[in-house]
Enzyme design. Structure first.
Site, short mmCIF file in Angstrom:
data_model
loop_
_atom_site.label_atom_id
_atom_site.label_comp_id
_atom_site.label_asym_id
_atom_site.label_seq_id
_atom_site.Cartn_x
_atom_site.Cartn_y
_atom_site.Cartn_z
N CYS A 132 0.86 -1.18 0.00
CA CYS A 132 0.00 0.00 0.00
C CYS A 132 0.90 1.23 0.00
O CYS A 132 1.90 1.27 0.72
CB CYS A 132 -0.89 -0.01 1.24
SG CYS A 132 -1.98 1.42 1.36
N HIS A 156 -8.98 -3.89 -1.88
CA HIS A 156 -7.99 -3.11 -1.13
C HIS A 156 -8.36 -1.62 -1.15
O HIS A 156 -8.38 -0.96 -0.11
CB HIS A 156 -6.60 -3.34 -1.73
CG HIS A 156 -5.52 -2.49 -1.13
ND1 HIS A 156 -4.49 -3.02 -0.38
CD2 HIS A 156 -5.32 -1.15 -1.13
CE1 HIS A 156 -3.71 -2.03 0.05
NE2 HIS A 156 -4.19 -0.89 -0.41
N GLU A 157 -8.65 -1.11 -2.35
CA GLU A 157 -8.94 0.33 -2.46
C GLU A 157 -10.25 0.69 -1.74
O GLU A 157 -10.32 1.73 -1.07
CB GLU A 157 -9.01 0.75 -3.93
CG GLU A 157 -7.72 0.58 -4.72
CD GLU A 157 -6.50 1.15 -4.03
OE1 GLU A 157 -6.62 2.16 -3.30
OE2 GLU A 157 -5.41 0.58 -4.20
N HIS A 159 -10.08 1.26 1.95
CA HIS A 159 -9.62 2.59 2.38
C HIS A 159 -10.79 3.52 2.69
O HIS A 159 -10.68 4.40 3.54
CB HIS A 159 -8.76 3.24 1.29
CG HIS A 159 -7.33 2.80 1.26
ND1 HIS A 159 -6.43 3.10 2.25
CD2 HIS A 159 -6.64 2.10 0.32
CE1 HIS A 159 -5.23 2.61 1.93
NE2 HIS A 159 -5.33 1.99 0.77
NI NI Z 1 -3.65 1.12 -0.13
#
Ligand code: NI
Length: 176
Positions: free
Chosen positions: A99, A141-142, A145
């Protein structure tokens, strides 16, 4: 414009982000432009708005096929606002993630193998796709966030978390 990327420890990375309410505005286009510039400058596979300090539900991602990154199959460049993810199977796969907000590190993270995602691009045009493998991983993953979740929270065994150059000596790996 290339923006500073917040790093783990910054409380702004832990926020629940707000939905985009107006599309095709100068502000949203400027945000997406900055995110694209920032991701490109950092050679990333994806970026979420909170990583540059903007608490909105906007992510971008995309990877061109590059033989230097054999683990990274090509993923179409995508802008996704207000994403909704639906897993298409119970199957989870473990793979290594990095990341841009956790520079220089990698961890082994379980993610759904296949999912459907939908949302809107910056013009308000609907986006809907099925994805699997690396593509599905990047999206998960995104989108994490946007709920204040950094991948180390998803690692099941913290023995499988470490510095990239120690875990993978001699390899060049993309961050996401
Ligand atoms: Ni990330």
């Amino acid at each position: 414009m290339v923006r500073d990327i917040l790093r783990m420890g910054d409380a702004r990375l832990l926020q629940i982000c707000h939905p985009v309410e107006r599309f095709d505005t100068a502000e949203l286009h400027a945000l997406v432009r900055d995110m694209r510039d920032t991701m490109a400058a950092a050679n990333g596979a994806g970026l979420a708005a909170p990583q540059i300090g903007v608490p909105l539900r906007v992510v971008i991602f995309g990877v061109e096929h590059n033989p230097r990154y054999p683990q990274a199959e090509a993923v179409p460049y995508t802008v996704l606002c207000n994403p909704v993810l639906t897993s298409l199977s119970e199957q989870m796969d473990d793979d290594w993630e990095g990341c841009l907000s956790v520079p220089g590190m990698r961890g082994l993270v379980p993610r759904h193998r296949e999912l459907h995602y939908r949302g809107f691009d910056e013009f308000g045009t609907p986006v809907a796709r099925d994805a699997s493998g690396f593509h599905a991983r990047v999206v998960q993953h995104e989108c994490d966030h946007l709920d204040g979740i950094l991948y180390p929270r998803r690692i099941r065994d913290l023995r499988q978390f470490g510095y990239t150059d120690v875990l993978f000596p001699g390899q060049v790996l993309v961050d996401d």
